[in-house]
Design a protein around this motif. Sequence first.
Motif, PDB file in Angstrom:
ATOM      1  N   ALA A 139       0.841  -1.195   0.000  1.00  0.00           N
ATOM      2  CA  ALA A 139       0.000   0.000   0.000  1.00  0.00           C
ATOM      3  C   ALA A 139       0.878   1.247   0.000  1.00  0.00           C
ATOM      4  O   ALA A 139       2.004   1.247   0.494  1.00  0.00           O
ATOM      5  CB  ALA A 139      -0.916   0.003   1.219  1.00  0.00           C
ATOM      6  N   ALA A 140       0.325   2.343  -0.547  1.00  0.00           N
ATOM      7  CA  ALA A 140       1.088   3.590  -0.631  1.00  0.00           C
ATOM      8  C   ALA A 140       1.337   4.182   0.741  1.00  0.00           C
ATOM      9  O   ALA A 140       2.371   4.791   0.985  1.00  0.00           O
ATOM     10  CB  ALA A 140       0.337   4.586  -1.516  1.00  0.00           C
ATOM     11  N   ALA A 141       0.379   4.012   1.652  1.00  0.00           N
ATOM     12  CA  ALA A 141       0.522   4.577   2.994  1.00  0.00           C
ATOM     13  C   ALA A 141      -0.265   3.721   3.971  1.00  0.00           C
ATOM     14  O   ALA A 141      -1.273   3.100   3.607  1.00  0.00           O
ATOM     15  CB  ALA A 141       0.008   6.016   3.017  1.00  0.00           C
ATOM     16  N   PRO A 142       0.187   3.657   5.212  1.00  0.00           N
ATOM     17  CA  PRO A 142      -0.550   2.880   6.205  1.00  0.00           C
ATOM     18  C   PRO A 142      -1.876   3.541   6.545  1.00  0.00           C
ATOM     19  O   PRO A 142      -2.035   4.759   6.377  1.00  0.00           O
ATOM     20  CB  PRO A 142       0.395   2.884   7.418  1.00  0.00           C
ATOM     21  CG  PRO A 142       1.210   4.117   7.241  1.00  0.00           C
ATOM     22  CD  PRO A 142       1.402   4.272   5.765  1.00  0.00           C
ATOM     23  N   PRO A 143      -2.850   2.801   7.028  1.00  0.00           N
ATOM     24  CA  PRO A 143      -4.135   3.383   7.408  1.00  0.00           C
ATOM     25  C   PRO A 143      -3.972   4.202   8.683  1.00  0.00           C
ATOM     26  O   PRO A 143      -2.965   4.105   9.387  1.00  0.00           O
ATOM     27  CB  PRO A 143      -5.018   2.151   7.656  1.00  0.00           C
ATOM     28  CG  PRO A 143      -4.044   1.084   8.051  1.00  0.00           C
ATOM     29  CD  PRO A 143      -2.804   1.355   7.250  1.00  0.00           C
ATOM     30  N   PRO A 144      -4.949   5.051   8.998  1.00  0.00           N
ATOM     31  CA  PRO A 144      -4.832   5.862  10.209  1.00  0.00           C
ATOM     32  C   PRO A 144      -4.901   5.012  11.467  1.00  0.00           C
ATOM     33  O   PRO A 144      -5.293   3.843  11.442  1.00  0.00           O
ATOM     34  CB  PRO A 144      -6.031   6.814  10.110  1.00  0.00           C
ATOM     35  CG  PRO A 144      -7.027   6.078   9.250  1.00  0.00           C
ATOM     36  CD  PRO A 144      -6.198   5.320   8.260  1.00  0.00           C
ATOM     37  N   ALA A 145      -4.506   5.602  12.578  1.00  0.00           N
ATOM     38  CA  ALA A 145      -4.587   4.925  13.859  1.00  0.00           C
ATOM     39  C   ALA A 145      -6.042   4.643  14.220  1.00  0.00           C
ATOM     40  O   ALA A 145      -6.964   5.253  13.674  1.00  0.00           O
ATOM     41  CB  ALA A 145      -3.926   5.786  14.931  1.00  0.00           C
ATOM     42  N   GLU A 146      -6.231   3.711  15.140  1.00  0.00           N
ATOM     43  CA  GLU A 146      -7.581   3.371  15.596  1.00  0.00           C
ATOM     44  C   GLU A 146      -8.015   4.421  16.625  1.00  0.00           C
ATOM     45  O   GLU A 146      -7.570   4.428  17.772  1.00  0.00           O
ATOM     46  CB  GLU A 146      -7.589   1.974  16.221  1.00  0.00           C
ATOM     47  CG  GLU A 146      -8.971   1.456  16.563  1.00  0.00           C
ATOM     48  CD  GLU A 146      -9.798   1.117  15.327  1.00  0.00           C
ATOM     49  OE1 GLU A 146     -11.037   1.121  15.449  1.00  0.00           O
ATOM     50  OE2 GLU A 146      -9.213   0.848  14.245  1.00  0.00           O
ATOM     51  N   THR A 147      -8.874   5.320  16.187  1.00  0.00           N
ATOM     52  CA  THR A 147      -9.280   6.441  17.028  1.00  0.00           C
ATOM     53  C   THR A 147     -10.693   6.245  17.584  1.00  0.00           C
ATOM     54  O   THR A 147     -11.447   5.385  17.125  1.00  0.00           O
ATOM     55  CB  THR A 147      -9.237   7.760  16.242  1.00  0.00           C
ATOM     56  OG1 THR A 147     -10.162   7.674  15.141  1.00  0.00           O
ATOM     57  CG2 THR A 147      -7.841   8.015  15.703  1.00  0.00           C
ATOM     58  N   GLN A 148     -11.025   7.047  18.597  1.00  0.00           N
ATOM     59  CA  GLN A 148     -12.356   7.112  19.196  1.00  0.00           C
ATOM     60  C   GLN A 148     -12.815   5.765  19.751  1.00  0.00           C
ATOM     61  O   GLN A 148     -14.008   5.465  19.780  1.00  0.00           O
ATOM     62  CB  GLN A 148     -13.382   7.642  18.188  1.00  0.00           C
ATOM     63  CG  GLN A 148     -13.044   9.027  17.676  1.00  0.00           C
ATOM     64  CD  GLN A 148     -14.072   9.551  16.685  1.00  0.00           C
ATOM     65  OE1 GLN A 148     -15.158   9.017  16.544  1.00  0.00           O
ATOM     66  NE2 GLN A 148     -13.704  10.597  15.960  1.00  0.00           N
ATOM     67  N   ALA A 149     -11.874   4.980  20.204  1.00  0.00           N
ATOM     68  CA  ALA A 149     -12.225   3.703  20.837  1.00  0.00           C
ATOM     69  C   ALA A 149     -12.455   3.925  22.333  1.00  0.00           C
ATOM     70  O   ALA A 149     -11.999   4.912  22.920  1.00  0.00           O
ATOM     71  CB  ALA A 149     -11.123   2.683  20.621  1.00  0.00           C
TER      72      ALA A 149
END
Length: 380
Positions: free
Chosen positions: A64-74
Motif C-alpha cells: 500500500a502507498a501509505a498505512p491506514p490511520p490509527a484506531e481512534t475514538q475507541a
Amino acid sequence: MRRSLVIARSIFCWCIATLLLPGCIDAYMPDVLSDPKGHLVVDGFINSRGVTTITLTRTYNIQAAAPPPAETQATVRIIDDTGRLYPLVESSKGIYRSGLLTLNLARSYRLRITTAAGQEYESASVLAKTTPVIDNVRGHTNSDGLTIVVNAHDDSNGTRYYRWDYEETWEIIPAFRPQVEYVKQERRFQPIAVPYPIICWGNQKAPDIHLSKTTTLAQDVVADYVLRSYPTTSDRLRYKYSILVKQYALTKEEYDYWTELRKNTEDIGTLFDPLPSQLTGNVRCLSDASELVFGYVGAHTEEAKRIFISRADLPNEWRTATGYEACFPPVLIGRDYASFFSGFLSYVPIYETPEGYISSSKECVDCRLRGSAVKPSFWP
C-alpha cells in the motif's frame, strides 16, 4: 512498547539442486498481505504503578502507498477480576492513557477495547508482576569504543524473565552559525534577524528488542547485559550523551511472545535464520472469534534509570566525529551572489568577506534538521 509490529514479511525458499548448479529464490507472499482488512494491533502494557499507555493501530498491506490511520475514538478500559473498571482516555490519535494507577497486585487484570465501529476486543487476564529496581547502568570503554550495559537482580528469585527498553538523547552543535541572511524578495543581504539555534538535541528510541532470562542460573541475576555499543568515532559521544533505560519483569508467556517477535523482526536475512511465523499474542476479538488480533498485553511495574556521559568521561585519544565532516570546506560565493542564492535556496550565507560570501548548505547550519532545539527538561 512503541515500535510497530511487523505482521507480514517476504519469505524466501532456497532451492539447491547440486553444488554445481545455481540456486533459485522464490518469493512467497503470505495470504495476510493481500487481505484488504486491517487487523487491530494493540501495543502497550498495564502499568500497575503508574500511567498505562496503549497504542491502537491497524495492519496494512506492505504494497500500500501509505498505512491506514490509527484506531481512534475507541473505548479502552482496564478491568480487574472483581469487575472494577479503570478507563483510558485518548490523548492523541490512537494513543490512550490512564490516570496514575496503584493497582492491587493480588488481583488479575485484562484490557477491554470497543472500537468506534462497535467491535469488541479483550486481552487475557494476567497477574501484575513487580519489576525489581535496576542495579545500575554503566558505560564501559575499551579500544573499540563505548559499551552500555545494565545490571539487575531479584533476591526473591521471582522475576527470571526481563525486558529492557531505552531512549537516547545527545547534543548536536552545528558546523556554522550564520551572521547574515539573504532576503529573497528584496534580493539583498542583511544581519540575520532570527539566529539559528547554537545547540540541538538528537533523540532515538530503541529500534530493537532486548530480553534476558535467568532460569538456568541458581540466582536471579543479570550481569552486564549489553544494550548499546558505539565506536570511538561516534558523533553521539562528541559532547554530552544520555540514555534512559526502562526495565520490565515478564511472565514466561510474555517473554515467549517477545522472543518470537524478535525472531520475526530482527533475526531474518540469512539462510540459517529462523523462518518468520504468524504472531498474535493474548488479545482476541469478542465480536468475531475468527478475526486476527496482534499484540500482547502484560501487567507489571516499570523501573527506570538514566545516566549521562560527557566527552570528558571518555579517553582523550578518541577522535569523535562532529557529524558535519561533509560541510567542510564551506563555499565562497563571489559578488554575483544574488542570482546564486535565489536559485540555490538550500544554501545559506554564513558571513561576508571582501571576496564575497562564505556559504554552506542549510543542513550544516540548522541543527533542527537533525534534532530539536527545545532543551529536554532532564538535561543539566
